[in-house]
Design an enzyme around this catalytic site. Structure first.
Site, PDB file in Angstrom:
ATOM      1  N   PRO A  37      34.296  29.582  41.462  1.00  8.76           N
ATOM      2  CA  PRO A  37      33.409  30.196  42.457  1.00  8.76           C
ATOM      3  C   PRO A  37      32.637  31.381  41.876  1.00  8.76           C
ATOM      4  O   PRO A  37      33.231  32.342  41.407  1.00  8.76           O
ATOM      5  CB  PRO A  37      34.377  30.675  43.550  1.00  8.76           C
ATOM      6  CG  PRO A  37      35.688  30.034  43.257  1.00  8.76           C
ATOM      7  CD  PRO A  37      35.698  29.718  41.800  1.00  8.76           C
ATOM      8  N   GLU A  38      31.344  31.269  41.891  1.00  7.22           N
ATOM      9  CA  GLU A  38      30.468  32.367  41.514  1.00  7.22           C
ATOM     10  C   GLU A  38      29.630  32.683  42.751  1.00  7.22           C
ATOM     11  O   GLU A  38      29.922  32.172  43.824  1.00  7.22           O
ATOM     12  CB  GLU A  38      29.593  31.965  40.314  1.00  7.22           C
ATOM     13  CG  GLU A  38      30.438  31.497  39.127  1.00  7.22           C
ATOM     14  CD  GLU A  38      29.618  31.027  37.936  1.00  7.22           C
ATOM     15  OE1 GLU A  38      28.521  31.564  37.712  1.00  7.22           O
ATOM     16  OE2 GLU A  38      30.073  30.115  37.227  1.00  7.22           O
ATOM     17  N   LYS A  57      31.147  38.651  43.679  1.00  2.43           N
ATOM     18  CA  LYS A  57      32.001  37.518  44.052  1.00  2.43           C
ATOM     19  C   LYS A  57      33.022  37.909  45.107  1.00  2.43           C
ATOM     20  O   LYS A  57      33.952  37.144  45.378  1.00  2.43           O
ATOM     21  CB  LYS A  57      32.712  36.973  42.810  1.00  2.43           C
ATOM     22  CG  LYS A  57      31.759  36.422  41.758  1.00  2.43           C
ATOM     23  CD  LYS A  57      32.500  36.062  40.482  1.00  2.43           C
ATOM     24  CE  LYS A  57      31.543  36.022  39.308  1.00  2.43           C
ATOM     25  NZ  LYS A  57      32.258  35.981  38.028  1.00  2.43           N
ATOM     26  N   HIS A  93      50.292  24.713  47.483  1.00  3.72           N
ATOM     27  CA  HIS A  93      49.427  25.758  46.935  1.00  3.72           C
ATOM     28  C   HIS A  93      48.816  26.667  47.995  1.00  3.72           C
ATOM     29  O   HIS A  93      47.890  27.407  47.713  1.00  3.72           O
ATOM     30  CB  HIS A  93      48.319  25.170  46.054  1.00  3.72           C
ATOM     31  CG  HIS A  93      48.835  24.335  44.928  1.00  3.72           C
ATOM     32  ND1 HIS A  93      48.361  23.064  44.655  1.00  3.72           N
ATOM     33  CD2 HIS A  93      49.800  24.559  44.024  1.00  3.72           C
ATOM     34  CE1 HIS A  93      49.010  22.573  43.619  1.00  3.72           C
ATOM     35  NE2 HIS A  93      49.897  23.452  43.225  1.00  3.72           N
ATOM     36  N   ARG A 115      46.082  28.494  41.023  1.00  6.43           N
ATOM     37  CA  ARG A 115      46.483  29.414  39.955  1.00  6.43           C
ATOM     38  C   ARG A 115      46.858  30.816  40.437  1.00  6.43           C
ATOM     39  O   ARG A 115      47.119  31.693  39.623  1.00  6.43           O
ATOM     40  CB  ARG A 115      45.410  29.470  38.877  1.00  6.43           C
ATOM     41  CG  ARG A 115      45.662  28.374  37.847  1.00  6.43           C
ATOM     42  CD  ARG A 115      44.573  28.310  36.801  1.00  6.43           C
ATOM     43  NE  ARG A 115      43.538  27.400  37.227  1.00  6.43           N
ATOM     44  CZ  ARG A 115      42.514  27.055  36.468  1.00  6.43           C
ATOM     45  NH1 ARG A 115      42.372  27.565  35.269  1.00  6.43           N
ATOM     46  NH2 ARG A 115      41.618  26.219  36.914  1.00  6.43           N
ATOM     47  N   ARG A 147      24.366  48.519  24.313  1.00  4.16           N
ATOM     48  CA  ARG A 147      25.335  47.438  24.062  1.00  4.16           C
ATOM     49  C   ARG A 147      24.888  46.519  22.944  1.00  4.16           C
ATOM     50  O   ARG A 147      23.739  46.097  22.901  1.00  4.16           O
ATOM     51  CB  ARG A 147      25.518  46.597  25.337  1.00  4.16           C
ATOM     52  CG  ARG A 147      26.220  47.332  26.450  1.00  4.16           C
ATOM     53  CD  ARG A 147      26.287  46.421  27.659  1.00  4.16           C
ATOM     54  NE  ARG A 147      26.920  47.074  28.780  1.00  4.16           N
ATOM     55  CZ  ARG A 147      28.116  46.706  29.283  1.00  4.16           C
ATOM     56  NH1 ARG A 147      28.747  45.681  28.768  1.00  4.16           N
ATOM     57  NH2 ARG A 147      28.627  47.340  30.300  1.00  4.16           N
ATOM     58  N   ARG A 198      35.105  32.408  26.543  1.00  8.01           N
ATOM     59  CA  ARG A 198      34.646  31.330  27.415  1.00  8.01           C
ATOM     60  C   ARG A 198      33.708  30.377  26.690  1.00  8.01           C
ATOM     61  O   ARG A 198      32.932  30.797  25.822  1.00  8.01           O
ATOM     62  CB  ARG A 198      33.921  31.899  28.634  1.00  8.01           C
ATOM     63  CG  ARG A 198      34.820  32.613  29.586  1.00  8.01           C
ATOM     64  CD  ARG A 198      34.003  33.447  30.551  1.00  8.01           C
ATOM     65  NE  ARG A 198      34.845  34.293  31.361  1.00  8.01           N
ATOM     66  CZ  ARG A 198      35.389  35.416  30.939  1.00  8.01           C
ATOM     67  NH1 ARG A 198      35.171  35.830  29.708  1.00  8.01           N
ATOM     68  NH2 ARG A 198      36.143  36.126  31.742  1.00  8.01           N
TER      69      ARG A 198
END
Length: 268
Positions: A2-3, A57, A91, A110, A151, A257
């Site tokens: 989910p984003e 999110k 779950h 999870r 950065r 990722r």
DNA sequence: CAATGATCCTGTCCGC
DNA sequence: TGCGGACAGGATCATT
């Protein structure tokens, strides 16, 4: 996973499903899934929903009576509306009970997902520093340039950092970088303003397209009514072997990722 | 402050 | 057929 578009879909579904019915209970079946603010008033429930907002999110839901809910699905969290309650499902980590007899299951394989119940005045304590909302005017190339100037990490890592932009995850960052024609490993402070403008434009575009079709159902994402989104049918690089122009997709690990990109279409 | 890596967790998939 | 290991990855924490 989910984003932003998936969270938006789930939140709207939850609000619509609950409607004006009061929430009568929030039960937890897995230690740590539900977090209670130490300053909670004793009589939280029954409570009617007053308002809601998505922040990155995170879903925030304010209740009449001065309390708020924060829901984060993390990777495998789902909210499932069920008009006729059952014994706890496999779950099922938590559950909202509604005054009309329906329930909303919080299913999370999870177990990383969280539901926080707090005094509304304490809400900020439970939210991290979030960067610009990508669909709001504050998200601009100039904003990104300022954020990224110090950065050196790859641009993909920076866009996944929720304190820079709130709501993007692996799928949409891969997709927007492909659309913006930017190589994911480009050092953040070397992405020029023109490229940042493309990033902003394509971020907005890809998120809007995904929201319009109910999000992306890779793995097992579902809306609250168990419907699949369909944006997975429009992905151009994520988990693909060829880009739309027929080039072979590459996959490198960035920030742990999988990062799918087209070595031909995307440049530093 | 920036960046990296470990951690949390379980279902799925792969190779032997 | 079964088993070990890799993999999936959002956020947080400790470390450099």
């Amino acid at each position: 996973m989910p984003e932003l578009p998936e969270v938006q879909t789930v939140l709207e579904g939850f609000i619509e499903a609950v409607g004006s019915t009061r929430i009568t209970a929030l039960d937890c079946y897995y230690p740590g899934t539900v977090i209670l603010d130490p300053e909670l008033e004793s009589s939280v429930f029954p409570a009617q929903i007053q308002g809601h907002r998505r922040l990155g999110k995170y879903m925030t839901i304010s209740l009449k009576g001065g309390h708020s809910l924060v829901v984060h699905l993390r990777m495998t969290g789902k909210l499932v509306y069920n008009p006729s309650p059952d014994e706890p499902l496999k779950h099922e980590r938590a559950r909202f009970s509604l005054e009309n007899g329906a329930v909303v299951h919080f299913i999370d394989i999870r177990t990383f997902g969280k539901i926080i119940l707090c005094k509304s005045s304490n809400l900020e304590r439970y939210l991290p520093n979030l960067g610009a909302e990508p669909l709001e005017p504050c998200y601009t190339a100039a904003y990104l340039q300022k954020q990224l100037s110090s950065r050196k990490a790859p641009i993909k890592n920076a866009l996944l950092d929720q304190s820079v932009v709130a709501g993007l995850g692996n799928i949409y960052v891969c997709e927007l970088l492909y659309r913006a024609k930017i190589h994911p490993e480009t050092p953040s402070n070397q992405v020029n303003l023109r490229s940042l403008q493309r990033i902003v434009k394509e971020t907005r575009q890809v998120l809007a397209e995904a929201i319009a079709v109910g999000g992306t159902s890779v793995s097992d994402f579902r809306s609250i009514d168990d419907k699949t989104g369909s944006f997975q049918n429009f992905l151009r690089v994520y988990q693909k072997t060829e880009c739309p122009r027929g080039h072979k997709i590459a996959n490198v690990k960035l920030a742990g990722r999988s990062s799918f990109y087209c070595p031909v279409c995307q440049h530093p």
